[in-house]
Design a protein around this motif. Structure first.
Motif, PDB file in Angstrom:
ATOM      1  N   CYS A 226      36.592  44.904  37.009  1.00 40.42           N
ATOM      2  CA  CYS A 226      36.430  44.480  38.419  1.00 40.42           C
ATOM      3  C   CYS A 226      37.317  44.663  39.426  1.00 40.42           C
ATOM      4  O   CYS A 226      38.885  44.592  39.135  1.00 40.42           O
ATOM      5  CB  CYS A 226      36.196  42.917  38.524  1.00 40.42           C
ATOM      6  N   VAL A 227      36.983  45.103  40.754  1.00 42.55           N
ATOM      7  CA  VAL A 227      38.009  45.318  41.944  1.00 42.55           C
ATOM      8  C   VAL A 227      37.443  44.454  43.031  1.00 42.55           C
ATOM      9  O   VAL A 227      36.370  44.354  43.381  1.00 42.55           O
ATOM     10  CB  VAL A 227      38.295  46.678  42.109  1.00 42.55           C
ATOM     11  N   ALA A 228      38.492  43.903  43.480  1.00 44.16           N
ATOM     12  CA  ALA A 228      38.023  42.819  44.634  1.00 44.16           C
ATOM     13  C   ALA A 228      39.004  42.839  45.673  1.00 44.16           C
ATOM     14  O   ALA A 228      40.213  43.340  45.496  1.00 44.16           O
ATOM     15  CB  ALA A 228      37.736  41.401  44.178  1.00 44.16           C
ATOM     16  N   ASP A 229      38.530  42.494  46.857  1.00 45.81           N
ATOM     17  CA  ASP A 229      39.640  42.294  47.925  1.00 45.81           C
ATOM     18  C   ASP A 229      39.242  41.172  48.723  1.00 45.81           C
ATOM     19  O   ASP A 229      38.280  40.960  49.405  1.00 45.81           O
ATOM     20  CB  ASP A 229      39.623  43.653  48.863  1.00 45.81           C
ATOM     21  N   VAL A 230      40.157  40.260  48.968  1.00 39.35           N
ATOM     22  CA  VAL A 230      40.136  39.093  49.691  1.00 39.35           C
ATOM     23  C   VAL A 230      40.395  39.332  51.289  1.00 39.35           C
ATOM     24  O   VAL A 230      41.366  39.826  51.751  1.00 39.35           O
ATOM     25  CB  VAL A 230      40.802  37.970  49.276  1.00 39.35           C
TER      26      VAL A 230
END
Length: 422
Positions: A226-230
């Motif tokens: 998973c790759v995420a950006d908040v």
């Protein structure tokens, strides 16, 4: 008569001395700002030679902190803007020389209070009664008022600085804790074998970033990346991302249904952020036994799937960003077949949106070009090459955001061919 004037002068000096002593004592006893300004107000009012005064102190704006005007023409100067001619004053001056309009045109003197080169306050003084006072005594009186004002204003400014430092120390401590939490979020080890190799590179824009990546082993045949950006930065973003990570790892142990995982994470983010922050994310599950993969792209920059050095696909299917809509629209699970050999390359927008000195963004096409050029390198070298080109491209321009790169290289083709031959 001469003796009376002398006694008057001595009495004035004694009152001024006592007032200074009381002021210094209050400062040393750490009296609050309001108490200091009340003492200042009473001290100037007791000096019967001043008809009126108003003290403006610099904060976010210029604020009235002490004032007095006797008689029927009492005026509240709160909200009055200081004229530009006043803001240019750096030394005591007669107000007549400034040609001021209401409500400042009835004052006699203007005293700026400076700390080094910065003016912290302006004191307007009305008419000074000069009965029995010669010019020398008048100057002494003005010097005393200026000194008293300087002591009070600088003491209050020091209080502000101390308070800001205390607040900054508390923020720094929170950031330190959040950095430690964020470090714990990232996986300690990633697989590096001939068949499966995962490499991640993370460069926060500030000390505390909003990007996140993860590798979760589901069972002996399957894993999730998973790759995420908040949205947002700092402590709130770090806390939200920690909730996201905890939720993802808990759900991955309970189910391999990516739709269910994404729906639950969306509800979790809404519950924890109240709709004020959102997260873009990409979820990818690989099954090495069946050589298949499933993925959901939740509003994230579309990862690049290289099935070979020259065949690249953009993985866009999924849904919108998480944390905004209670019911996610058009949620789609994508399935990829014959995943024997490939390179999955994930990234956050901090990489492709980095600009050069002419304002041109690096862009996805440039990223594809360089990955294709160095496709044969191992992933660590590939990431190094990409960052090297990005740094050359941006020149003296800074990074605009956090940057995360995550690549997953899988190679089962030879093993599968041997199995089929056997």
């Amino acid at each position: 008569m001469l003796q009376e004037i002398t006694n008057l002068k001595l009495r004035r000096r004694e009152l001024e001395r006592n007032a200074l002593i009381e002021t210094i004592r209050s400062i040393n006893n750490n009296a609050p700002e309001e108490a200091l300004f009340r003492l200042y107000h009473l001290t100037l009012r007791s000096n019967m030679s001043i008809s009126k005064f108003v003290l403006f102190v610099k904060d976010q704006t210029w604020k009235v902190r002490a004032w007095h005007q006797s008689g029927e023409q009492q005026a509240n100067y709160q909200g009055a803007e200081l004229p530009e001619s006043v803001l240019a004053v750096r030394e005591p001056i007669a107000c007549a020389a400034l040609d001021l309009d209401l409500p400042f045109n009835d004052f006699s003197y203007l005293l700026p209070v400076r700390h080094k080169t910065e003016v912290l306050a302006y004191l307007f003084i009305g008419r000074i009664l000069t009965d029995h006072l010669d010019q020398e005594e008048l100057n002494v009186s003005l010097d005393y008022i200026e000194a008293l004002t300087n002591i009070i204003v600088v003491a209050v400014e020091n209080k502000k600085l101390a308070r800001k430092q205390k607040e900054q120390d508390a923020i720094n401590q929170q950031l330190k804790i959040a950095q430690e939490v964020q470090t714990l979020l990232l996986p300690k080890t990633l697989p590096h074998t001939d068949q499966i190799s995962i490499q991640a590179s993370y460069q926060p824009h500030h000390n505390l970033g909003g990007d996140y990546y993860d590798y979760i082993r589901i069972d002996e045949n399957r894993f999730l990346v998973c790759v995420a950006d908040v949205s947002g930065k700092g402590v709130p973003a770090a806390i939200l991302m920690s909730n996201f990570q905890a939720g993802l790892r808990t759900l991955a142990r309970q189910t391999d249904d990516l739709k269910k995982i994404v729906l639950e994470l969306n509800s979790l983010i809404i519950e924890n952020s109240g709709g004020e922050n959102f997260i873009t994310a990409f979820f990818f599950i690989y099954d090495k036994k069946n050589h298949t993969a499933t993925y959901i792209n939740a509003g994230h920059n579309a990862p690049l799937l290289f099935r070979s050095q020259t065949e690249v696909h953009s993985l866009q299917e999924g849904t919108t960003i998480l944390g905004i809509f209670k019911d996610l629209p058009f949620l789609t699970l994508a399935t990829l077949e014959e995943m024997d050999e490939f390179l999955l390359f994930c990234f956050t927008d901090g990489f492709t949106e980095t600009s050069n000195e002419d304002g041109q963004e690096f862009g996805e096409e440039s990223l594809i070009t360089y990955i294709t050029r160095y496709y044969h390198l191992n992933q660590e070298k590939l990431h190094e090459k990409l960052f090297s080109y990005l740094n050359s491209f941006r020149g003296n321009n800074g990074f605009a955001d956090d940057i995360t790169l995550l690549s997953c290289r899988v190679s089962f083709k030879e093993n599968r061919a041997k199995t089929q031959q056997g």
